[in-house]
Design a protein around this motif. Sequence first.
Motif, PDB file in Angstrom:
ATOM      1  N   ALA A 104       0.826  -1.208   0.000  1.00  0.00           N
ATOM      2  CA  ALA A 104       0.000   0.000   0.000  1.00  0.00           C
ATOM      3  C   ALA A 104       0.861   1.259   0.000  1.00  0.00           C
ATOM      4  N   LYS A 105       1.941   1.244   0.759  1.00  0.00           N
ATOM      5  CA  LYS A 105       2.807   2.425   0.827  1.00  0.00           C
ATOM      6  C   LYS A 105       3.489   2.698  -0.512  1.00  0.00           C
ATOM      7  N   ILE A 106       4.018   1.626  -1.128  1.00  0.00           N
ATOM      8  CA  ILE A 106       4.705   1.817  -2.404  1.00  0.00           C
ATOM      9  C   ILE A 106       3.715   2.194  -3.500  1.00  0.00           C
ATOM     10  N   ASP A 107       2.530   1.598  -3.471  1.00  0.00           N
ATOM     11  CA  ASP A 107       1.508   1.942  -4.460  1.00  0.00           C
ATOM     12  C   ASP A 107       1.153   3.424  -4.365  1.00  0.00           C
ATOM     13  N   ALA A 108       1.035   3.936  -3.147  1.00  0.00           N
ATOM     14  CA  ALA A 108       0.738   5.355  -2.965  1.00  0.00           C
ATOM     15  C   ALA A 108       1.858   6.220  -3.522  1.00  0.00           C
ATOM     16  N   GLU A 109       3.104   5.786  -3.336  1.00  0.00           N
ATOM     17  CA  GLU A 109       4.230   6.540  -3.880  1.00  0.00           C
ATOM     18  C   GLU A 109       4.220   6.533  -5.404  1.00  0.00           C
ATOM     19  N   VAL A 110       3.913   5.374  -5.991  1.00  0.00           N
ATOM     20  CA  VAL A 110       3.844   5.292  -7.449  1.00  0.00           C
ATOM     21  C   VAL A 110       2.745   6.205  -7.979  1.00  0.00           C
ATOM     22  N   LYS A 111       1.572   6.130  -7.368  1.00  0.00           N
ATOM     23  CA  LYS A 111       0.447   6.957  -7.813  1.00  0.00           C
ATOM     24  C   LYS A 111       0.734   8.442  -7.600  1.00  0.00           C
ATOM     25  N   GLY A 113       3.700   9.764  -7.854  1.00  0.00           N
ATOM     26  CA  GLY A 113       4.838  10.172  -8.659  1.00  0.00           C
ATOM     27  C   GLY A 113       6.131  10.361  -7.885  1.00  0.00           C
ATOM     28  N   VAL A 114       6.221   9.741  -6.710  1.00  0.00           N
ATOM     29  CA  VAL A 114       7.418   9.925  -5.885  1.00  0.00           C
ATOM     30  C   VAL A 114       8.101   8.601  -5.559  1.00  0.00           C
ATOM     31  N   ALA A 115       7.762   7.532  -6.274  1.00  0.00           N
ATOM     32  CA  ALA A 115       8.357   6.222  -6.005  1.00  0.00           C
ATOM     33  C   ALA A 115       9.795   6.163  -6.500  1.00  0.00           C
ATOM     34  N   GLY A 134      -1.226  -1.886 -11.392  1.00  0.00           N
ATOM     35  CA  GLY A 134      -0.746  -1.070 -12.506  1.00  0.00           C
ATOM     36  C   GLY A 134       0.511  -0.290 -12.182  1.00  0.00           C
ATOM     37  N   ASP A 135       1.316  -0.818 -11.249  1.00  0.00           N
ATOM     38  CA  ASP A 135       2.475  -0.068 -10.758  1.00  0.00           C
ATOM     39  C   ASP A 135       3.779  -0.400 -11.473  1.00  0.00           C
ATOM     40  N   LEU A 136       3.781  -1.391 -12.375  1.00  0.00           N
ATOM     41  CA  LEU A 136       5.037  -1.884 -12.925  1.00  0.00           C
ATOM     42  C   LEU A 136       5.175  -1.656 -14.426  1.00  0.00           C
TER      43      LEU A 136
END
Length: 477
Positions: A104-111, A113-115, A134-136
């Motif tokens: 959940a944390k990484i998905d939020a970063e991807v969405k 734009g800060v991953a 849809g993160d990859l």
Amino acid sequence: MEDSPLWSRRSVLGMGVGLAGAAGLAACGSSTPTTPAAPPPEVPQELLDAAASMKGSALGMLSQKLYSEAANAALNNSVKKFADATGTKIENSLVQADAGDVVAKIDAEVKGGVARDLAFMTDSRFVAQFQALGDLEDVSDVVKALTAKYGEPTAESKNYCVFDGKWYAIPYHFIGIGSFLRKDWMQEKGITPKDVYSWEELRDLCLAISDPGKRRYGWGMTVNRSGDANGMIEALINAYGGSIASNDGRKVTFNSPETVQAVAFLGDIYTNPKFKNMLPPGVAAWTDSSNNENWLAGILGYTRNQFSVYADSKTKKNPVYDNTHVFADCIGPATANPLLLGQSQGFVVFKNAKNAALAKLLAQYLITAPALLGVAKEAPGLALPAWEKVWDADPFFTSGDRAFPIMRKITQLALPLKTKNGLEFPQKASAGQQAVVAAYVLTDMMQQVVQGTAAAQAVQAAHTKMVQIFNQQGLPQ
């Protein structure tokens, strides 16, 4: 099911090892460096040429924390070497994958734009979840290039990293998984080590070698929230013929007579006074590091773990290492052979990565034998090649430990492995199944059983939770 040639007596004769594996264990425990990090290997010229136009650029990397601080340091050493050689800036951060909310944390970063650009994660536990969100980015081009140069990747990665014919993770290193017994305790009782046990045989063996007066406790596993408990519970259920989901990974099938039988069997170990003497004090509250610590302290007769605990005993010259019998994971009523799946760490490039091209080049450097060697030597058995020709690129991988040759065979197994009632493992990678495991539905179910809930009732409640999670993951039930 036909006997697997992996388990013939000829294949293990003289090695003292039966091997290792089944899915779902956490890299747990901690260790301090034992030797100074070796000088990092040179970066291949073709990668330097490809990175020439990226000089001055920056990259963020996220690494799944390994059990050994020395192994983490060796990885950082190689990353720094690549950055210095390419004239780039790379920041590598560690993440504890068993935090529970890492997806959940990484998905939020991807969405948002800060991953980070690049990360490596255990393929069977995380890749399907990130892909479903849809993160990859598609990394098929990298895998195709690596296959041409280094041969085939591990068999299990082809299941967990490929979706609709496209690769969404680059196999990094193979994770050794083992079941471990104290062979000296067994010998004192006149018990001859075997390569494969049924779960019932293992339970009775653990009781036979227990002696609380000598601080010897046979059964070194908890059902408290932890990656190791998750892995044991799921493996046992699979061996009995139950599973979280159908073979296509889309439908929850957990509530079955086979699952109930397995859960009742496991619950009995923790509640039946007959088995009290084989349970270590405080086992009900253990976390992921607890079985490592107690095994290395010499008070456990059996544990099931990634090779972190085995590696630690070897690198620290702990006498437990020479008294360790590594054997195949257990079989159950639905299995004639262990369901050896294995796991790998896989590199993923996150959607809209700011420096995807450099991320792909770094991944190609880190999978090579020279770059992997420093990590592998600090985590023997836990970090092994994920690519066929990398295995033969350094003698350490082929003969660095008595367990390595058999672990290599696991990477080349013909999959899927089948149960007598039609289940196939590995099942199709499922965001639902991975999310269920991450939410500790299995361990919470076992806690209910330990506290007195009937197995059938606990399984039904867990099934209901799983249906909710699958629905949330876009897999309507």
